[in-house]
Design an enzyme around this catalytic site. Structure first.
Site, mmCIF file in Angstrom:
data_model
loop_
_atom_site.group_PDB
_atom_site.id
_atom_site.type_symbol
_atom_site.label_atom_id
_atom_site.label_comp_id
_atom_site.label_asym_id
_atom_site.label_seq_id
_atom_site.Cartn_x
_atom_site.Cartn_y
_atom_site.Cartn_z
ATOM 1 N N ASP A 58 0.766 -1.061 -0.027
ATOM 2 C CA ASP A 58 -0.411 -0.263 -0.068
ATOM 3 C C ASP A 58 0.559 1.177 0.132
ATOM 4 O OD1 ASP A 58 -1.908 2.237 1.002
ATOM 5 O OD2 ASP A 58 -2.509 1.482 2.153
ATOM 6 N N TYR A 152 -7.620 14.954 -7.060
ATOM 7 C CA TYR A 152 -6.466 15.154 -8.437
ATOM 8 C C TYR A 152 -6.095 15.712 -8.958
ATOM 9 C CZ TYR A 152 -5.689 11.956 -11.865
ATOM 10 O OH TYR A 152 -5.301 10.529 -13.002
ATOM 11 N N LYS A 156 -1.409 15.925 -8.276
ATOM 12 C CA LYS A 156 -0.739 15.229 -10.141
ATOM 13 C C LYS A 156 0.285 16.397 -10.244
ATOM 14 C CE LYS A 156 -2.466 11.406 -10.715
ATOM 15 N NZ LYS A 156 -1.163 10.045 -10.750
ATOM 16 N N ILE A 187 -6.734 7.871 -20.519
ATOM 17 C CA ILE A 187 -6.182 6.063 -21.224
ATOM 18 C C ILE A 187 -7.503 5.004 -20.961
ATOM 19 C CG2 ILE A 187 -3.773 4.561 -21.058
ATOM 20 C CD1 ILE A 187 -3.324 7.422 -21.962
ATOM 21 N N PRO A 190 -8.709 0.295 -16.031
ATOM 22 C CA PRO A 190 -10.057 0.080 -15.602
ATOM 23 C C PRO A 190 -11.160 0.612 -14.734
ATOM 24 C CG PRO A 190 -9.315 -1.725 -15.807
ATOM 25 C CD PRO A 190 -8.126 -0.682 -16.328
HETATM 26 P P1 NDP Z 1 -6.613 1.600 -12.124
HETATM 27 O O1 NDP Z 1 -7.556 2.568 -11.150
HETATM 28 O O2 NDP Z 1 -6.806 0.851 -13.453
HETATM 29 O O3 NDP Z 1 -5.237 0.903 -11.530
HETATM 30 C C1 NDP Z 1 -4.430 1.343 -10.221
HETATM 31 C C2 NDP Z 1 -3.663 0.248 -9.460
HETATM 32 O O4 NDP Z 1 -3.196 0.888 -8.344
HETATM 33 C C3 NDP Z 1 -5.280 -1.073 -9.116
HETATM 34 O O5 NDP Z 1 -4.575 -2.213 -8.842
HETATM 35 C C4 NDP Z 1 -5.015 -0.332 -7.449
HETATM 36 O O6 NDP Z 1 -5.707 -1.094 -6.329
HETATM 37 C C5 NDP Z 1 -3.976 -0.060 -7.384
HETATM 38 N N1 NDP Z 1 -4.009 0.862 -6.131
HETATM 39 C C6 NDP Z 1 -4.950 1.835 -5.898
HETATM 40 N N2 NDP Z 1 -4.639 2.474 -4.421
HETATM 41 C C7 NDP Z 1 -3.196 2.264 -4.331
HETATM 42 C C8 NDP Z 1 -2.393 1.817 -2.679
HETATM 43 N N3 NDP Z 1 -2.550 2.846 -1.809
HETATM 44 N N4 NDP Z 1 -0.694 1.158 -3.020
HETATM 45 C C9 NDP Z 1 -1.221 0.874 -4.164
HETATM 46 N N5 NDP Z 1 -1.632 0.097 -4.721
HETATM 47 C C10 NDP Z 1 -3.216 0.853 -4.784
HETATM 48 O O7 NDP Z 1 -5.204 2.726 -12.991
HETATM 49 P P2 NDP Z 1 -5.128 3.570 -14.704
HETATM 50 O O8 NDP Z 1 -3.811 2.449 -14.676
HETATM 51 O O9 NDP Z 1 -5.574 4.033 -14.971
HETATM 52 O O10 NDP Z 1 -3.862 4.343 -13.641
HETATM 53 C C11 NDP Z 1 -2.911 4.385 -13.029
HETATM 54 C C12 NDP Z 1 -1.531 5.147 -12.867
HETATM 55 O O11 NDP Z 1 -1.913 6.331 -14.152
HETATM 56 C C13 NDP Z 1 -2.177 6.346 -11.715
HETATM 57 O O12 NDP Z 1 -1.789 7.514 -11.064
HETATM 58 C C14 NDP Z 1 -3.535 7.529 -12.837
HETATM 59 O O13 NDP Z 1 -3.707 8.482 -11.913
HETATM 60 C C15 NDP Z 1 -2.559 7.656 -13.459
HETATM 61 N N6 NDP Z 1 -3.080 8.331 -14.972
HETATM 62 C C16 NDP Z 1 -4.200 7.793 -15.315
HETATM 63 C C17 NDP Z 1 -5.296 8.035 -16.208
HETATM 64 C C18 NDP Z 1 -6.432 7.697 -16.969
HETATM 65 O O14 NDP Z 1 -6.857 8.186 -17.732
HETATM 66 N N7 NDP Z 1 -6.586 5.431 -17.026
HETATM 67 C C19 NDP Z 1 -4.622 9.348 -16.982
HETATM 68 C C20 NDP Z 1 -3.563 10.135 -16.236
HETATM 69 C C21 NDP Z 1 -2.930 9.409 -15.536
HETATM 70 P P3 NDP Z 1 -7.150 -1.078 -5.866
HETATM 71 O O15 NDP Z 1 -8.091 -2.073 -7.578
HETATM 72 O O16 NDP Z 1 -7.594 -2.658 -5.823
HETATM 73 O O17 NDP Z 1 -7.374 0.526 -5.686
#
Ligand code: NDP
Length: 259
Positions: A58, A152, A156, A187, A190
């Site tokens: 975490d 958010y 960021k 992007i 999920p």
């Molecule tokens: P997802 O929600 O698909 O995946 C994020 C993962 O991080 C999940 O497995 C989640 O677990 C895990 N997670 C959440 N909280 C914690 C924590 N405290 N410690 C460890 N793991 C954690 O996100 P994306 O792949 O879309 O995004 C990845 C990154 O890219 C993020 O930082 C996001 O802000 C950034 N981003 C994404 C964009 C997009 O359009 N997708 C655009 C711009 C930036 P669980 O599901 O159990 O919560």
């Protein structure tokens, strides 16, 4: 030649989405990856599929980072990817007028505190060797204001700035430890699913969400992972403290035309 051979990478939030894609691309370039996530079940499953190790982490927990430091004391690459929007449990007010302090803190704890702890872990682990690459996943929202998702955007933006402090600190110390931020726009991961739904209106919603994007589509996780491979590799040894937009042209300017 694989571009990341003989390197060990830690990726946070690697159970799905962008983090998982980064782990896959790193593997394809000869890198050993330790997948970490708060989602132990999916994280372990994906790590098994890639024949990599999974460690439950975490990013908000100092204890979890300390445990990781004992298990993986000297990574070559750390990708601080885990992040939340604040809308994971449904729509709550995240505008500057109505957001609660608790909701504001929750987003900053994961996105900003998590990245701070990840950078600190990386510096401790890399400084003896004196080389390494830290990649912080920020967002297009870290470069502009987002009235409906203020926490958010703020978290960021702070990641973008902290990236530069880390880069300059490492350079001052004479270490070849580079730190850069990546700023994706929409992007397809999920993260979006709750907003898009599965009904017939899904396509229309997707179109709406990218209506202002010059390339008129969502980006893919592979497109984000590709830039992370470059930043992690020795092709990027003169790149530090920089930010990389990957947004289909969204921040390039306005599309206003004469007449
Ligand atoms: P997802 O929600 O698909 O995946 C994020 C993962 O991080 C999940 O497995 C989640 O677990 C895990 N997670 C959440 N909280 C914690 C924590 N405290 N410690 C460890 N793991 C954690 O996100 P994306 O792949 O879309 O995004 C990845 C990154 O890219 C993020 O930082 C996001 O802000 C950034 N981003 C994404 C964009 C997009 O359009 N997708 C655009 C711009 C930036 P669980 O599901 O159990 O919560």
């Amino acid at each position: 030649m694989p571009r990341l051979s003989c390197k060990l990478a830690i990726v946070t939030g690697a159970a799905r989405g962008i983090g998982l894609a980064i782990a896959r691309h790193f593997r394809d370039e000869g890198c050993e990856v330790v997948l970490t996530d708060i989602d132990t079940e999916n994280g372990q499953h994906e790590a098994d599929a890639l024949s990599f190790r999974f460690i439950s982490l975490d990013v908000r927990s100092e204890n979890d980072w300390a445990t990781l430091a004992t298990l993986c004391p000297s990574p070559d690459i750390v990708v601080n990817n885990a992040g939340i929007t604040g809308f994971e449990n449904g729509l709550v007010a995240h505008d500057p007028e109505h957001a609660t302090l608790a909701d504001w803190h929750a987003v900053h704890r994961t996105n900003l505190d998590g990245t701070f702890l990840g950078c600190r872990y990386a510096l401790h682990g890399m400084k003896t060797r004196g080389t390494g690459a830290i990649i912080n996943i920020s967002s297009r929202s870290g470069l502009v204001g987002i009235p409906g998702a203020a926490a958010y955007a703020s978290s960021k933006a702070a990641i973008r700035n902290h990236t530069k402090s880390v880069a300059l600190y490492a350079a001052q110390k004479g270490w070849a430890i580079r730190c850069n931020s990546v700023h994706p726009a929409a992007i397809l991961t999920p993260m979006w699913e709750a907003m898009l739904g599965n009904g017939p209106e899904r396509e229309a919603r997707m179109k709406d969400l990218v209506a202002d994007t010059p390339l008129k589509r969502f980006g893919t996780v592979d497109e984000v992972a590709a830039i992370c491979v470059m930043l992690a590799s020795d092709e990027a040894t003169y790149i530090t403290g920089s930010e990389f937009s990957i947004d289909g042209g969204l921040l390039a300017g306005s599309a206003a035309q004469p007449g």
